[in-house]
Design an enzyme around this catalytic site. Structure first.
Site, short mmCIF file in Angstrom:
data_model
loop_
_atom_site.label_atom_id
_atom_site.label_comp_id
_atom_site.label_asym_id
_atom_site.label_seq_id
_atom_site.Cartn_x
_atom_site.Cartn_y
_atom_site.Cartn_z
N TYR A 51 0.85 -1.19 0.00
CA TYR A 51 0.00 0.00 0.00
C TYR A 51 0.88 1.23 0.00
CZ TYR A 51 -4.99 -0.47 0.03
OH TYR A 51 -6.27 -0.64 -0.38
N GLU A 53 -0.52 4.84 -0.50
CA GLU A 53 -1.33 6.04 -0.75
C GLU A 53 -0.46 7.28 -0.60
OE1 GLU A 53 -4.67 5.85 1.86
OE2 GLU A 53 -5.74 4.41 0.60
N ASP A 196 -5.93 13.74 -25.17
CA ASP A 196 -5.97 12.34 -24.74
C ASP A 196 -5.27 11.54 -25.83
OD1 ASP A 196 -6.55 9.72 -24.26
OD2 ASP A 196 -8.71 10.01 -23.99
N THR A 222 -3.15 6.24 -22.05
CA THR A 222 -3.02 4.89 -21.53
C THR A 222 -1.56 4.49 -21.75
OG1 THR A 222 -3.54 3.90 -23.66
CG2 THR A 222 -5.38 4.23 -22.15
N LYS A 225 -1.26 0.77 -25.09
CA LYS A 225 -1.57 0.67 -26.53
C LYS A 225 -0.27 0.77 -27.31
CE LYS A 225 -6.23 2.18 -25.49
NZ LYS A 225 -7.31 3.16 -25.67
N ARG A 231 -1.35 -2.48 -18.84
CA ARG A 231 -2.64 -1.80 -18.85
C ARG A 231 -2.66 -0.73 -17.76
NH1 ARG A 231 -6.82 -3.06 -21.55
NH2 ARG A 231 -5.46 -4.45 -22.67
C1 LIG Z 1 -8.40 3.47 -24.86
C2 LIG Z 1 -8.78 4.88 -24.66
C3 LIG Z 1 -9.18 5.35 -23.40
C4 LIG Z 1 -9.54 4.45 -22.25
O1 LIG Z 1 -8.60 3.65 -21.77
P1 LIG Z 1 -8.98 2.43 -20.77
O2 LIG Z 1 -7.64 2.00 -20.33
O3 LIG Z 1 -9.70 1.44 -21.61
O4 LIG Z 1 -9.81 2.97 -19.68
C5 LIG Z 1 -9.40 6.70 -23.25
N1 LIG Z 1 -9.25 7.55 -24.29
C6 LIG Z 1 -8.89 7.13 -25.51
C7 LIG Z 1 -8.75 8.12 -26.61
C8 LIG Z 1 -8.66 5.78 -25.75
O5 LIG Z 1 -8.35 5.37 -26.97
#
Ligand SMILES: *Cc1c(COP(=O)(O)O)cnc(C)c1O
Length: 415
Positions: A51, A53, A196, A222, A225, A231
């Site tokens: 933990y 935090e 994002d 993220t 990807k 993840r």
């Molecule tokens: C994949 C994605 C997310 C979300 O990611 P998770 O890990 O699935 O919660 C948010 N924004 C964009 C543009 C994405 O492609």
């Protein structure tokens, strides 16, 4: 993995079958990838027991000295990778990272400009099915018929609605983004800028796409990807006052204890992404997407947004007389994994849309190059033409299996 075998055979068996599936199919969902064994080892490490935090040096628990080393390394490496000033590596995934960004800077009811879902935007950018859409007032911009983001439209909406935030970022859009233009519009209407980059983070880290970090207030991503890590999520900020609000929003605003095994794995992935080999990998990801595009352009499948500047293609399959769902199912039978997807201004439903989305990050990690892309494009065309012919799809599946055996993944793993 003999302990897993001994303690829980059903889970071990399912994991082994999942491993075989990954080995013998072509993973073409553009948000997926194969992490290294080093990343897997960090994920399955004792850091999961702790933990922690708070943040490095300011924890609410004792015994965090080594966890602090791990989290600090993750932050420092990410800073180097993206040229960002302040970084929070604790978001559990992309969706919680976006929630923390909204809650860190905005008040309920504030207006956010975000991309229309059917034009490539993400669910977390205010889809009516999310909590975010109940709290914030999302307005939509779109792409134009030439496939580019409608920057004039964004300007008009910004002047009309006075948003508190302009949000750029997509999961099914294949073109470059002009962050400078958005920065100027945001300055004019005094809105925060948020990018994002969940899908394109790896391409940005490798210097193969425009980087919003020097310009934008907040950049979320993220890590699993194109960045090819575990993840998870991450938030980057330009200014200290914004970073402080984001840190409070992540913890204690939204989350409890950070997943430090995951943060260790992020640190490993960032180290890998800093190597010259990663740049080469990303260049190949883009080259492979281009070859797929050139080959698919010879067929009657329509490429949305005109072309690709990144790792993915959004394809309108309706000229084949089938839906995106039928295309996904046919390709599944042929051993090629993709996902059905809405296309701009889709007249069909999200559960059975007009398109599919394909991408090259995972198959490029296996080492596949231009020649394999030509073969794969031919199989896609063949599978869609024979979507109702199981024997033909089975034949392609066998050919796919043969190809995957020439590009093995995780040969040393066994569950
Ligand atoms: C994949 C994605 C997310 C979300 O990611 P998770 O890990 O699935 O919660 C948010 N924004 C964009 C543009 C994405 O492609």
């Amino acid at each position: 993995m003999e302990n897993l075998q001994k303690i829980d055979l059903p889970i071990a068996r399912s994991l082994q079958r999942e491993l075989e599936r990954q080995r013998h199919t072509l993973e073409m969902i553009p948000s997926e990838n194969f992490v290294s064994l080093a990343v897997l080892e960090a994920l399955g490490s004792v850091a999961t027991n702790k933990y922690a935090e708070g943040y490095p040096g300011k924890r609410y628990y004792g015994g965090c000295e080594f966890i602090d080393e791990i989290e600090t390394l993750a932050i420092e490496r990410a800073k180097e990778l993206f040229g960002a000033n302040y970084i929070n590596v604790q978001p559990l995934s992309g969706a919680p990272a976006n929630m923390a960004a909204y809650f860190g800077l905005l008040e309920p009811g504030d207006v956010i400009l975000g991309m229309d879902l059917s034009h490539g935007g993400h669910l977390t950018h205010g889809s009516p099915v999310t909590f975010m859409s109940k709290i914030f007032d999302f307005k939509r911009y779109r792409t134009t018929t030439d496939g580019l983001i409608d920057y004039t439209g964004i300007h008009d909406l910004a002047v009309k609605f006075k948003p508190k935030m302009i949000l750029m970022g997509y999961s099914a859009y294949s073109r470059e983004i002009d962050f400078q233009k958005i920065h100027e519009i945001a300055q004019e209407v005094e809105a925060y800028t948020m990018a994002d980059i969940a899908h394109i983070a790896g391409l940005i880290a490798a210097g193969e796409m425009n980087n919003p970090c020097p310009l934008f207030d907040i950049v979320t991503t993220t890590t699993h990807k194109t960045l090819r890590g575990p993840r998870g999520g991450m938030i980057m900020c330009k200014d200290q006052d914004v970073a402080k609000r984001i840190n409070k929003a992540v913890f204690p605003g939204l989350q409890g204890g950070p997943h430090e095994n995951n943060i260790a794995a992020k640190a490993v992935a960032f180290k890998e992404a800093l190597q010259p080999e990663f740049k080469e990998y990303i260049k190949q990801v883009k080259k492979n997407a281009k070859v797929l595009e050139q080959e698919i352009k010879k067929t009657d499948i329509r490429i949305c947004f005109g072309t690709t500047d990144n790792h993915l293609l959004l394809l309108d399959v309706t000229p084949k007389g089938i839906s995106g769902k039928q295309a996904e199912q046919a390709l599944d039978k042929a051993g090629i994994t993709v996902n059905k997807n809405m296309i701009p201004d889709d007249t069909r439903s999200p559960m059975d849309p007009s398109g599919i989305r394909i991408g090259t990050p995972a198959i490029t990690t296996r080492g596949m190059k231009e020649d394999e892309m030509k073969q794969i494009a031919a199989w896609i065309e063949q599978a869609l033409n024979n979507y109702d012919n199981d024997a033909e799809l089975e034949k392609i599946r066998n050919d796919v299996k043969e190809l995957t055996e020439r590009f093995p993944i995780y040969p040393e793993l066994k569950y």
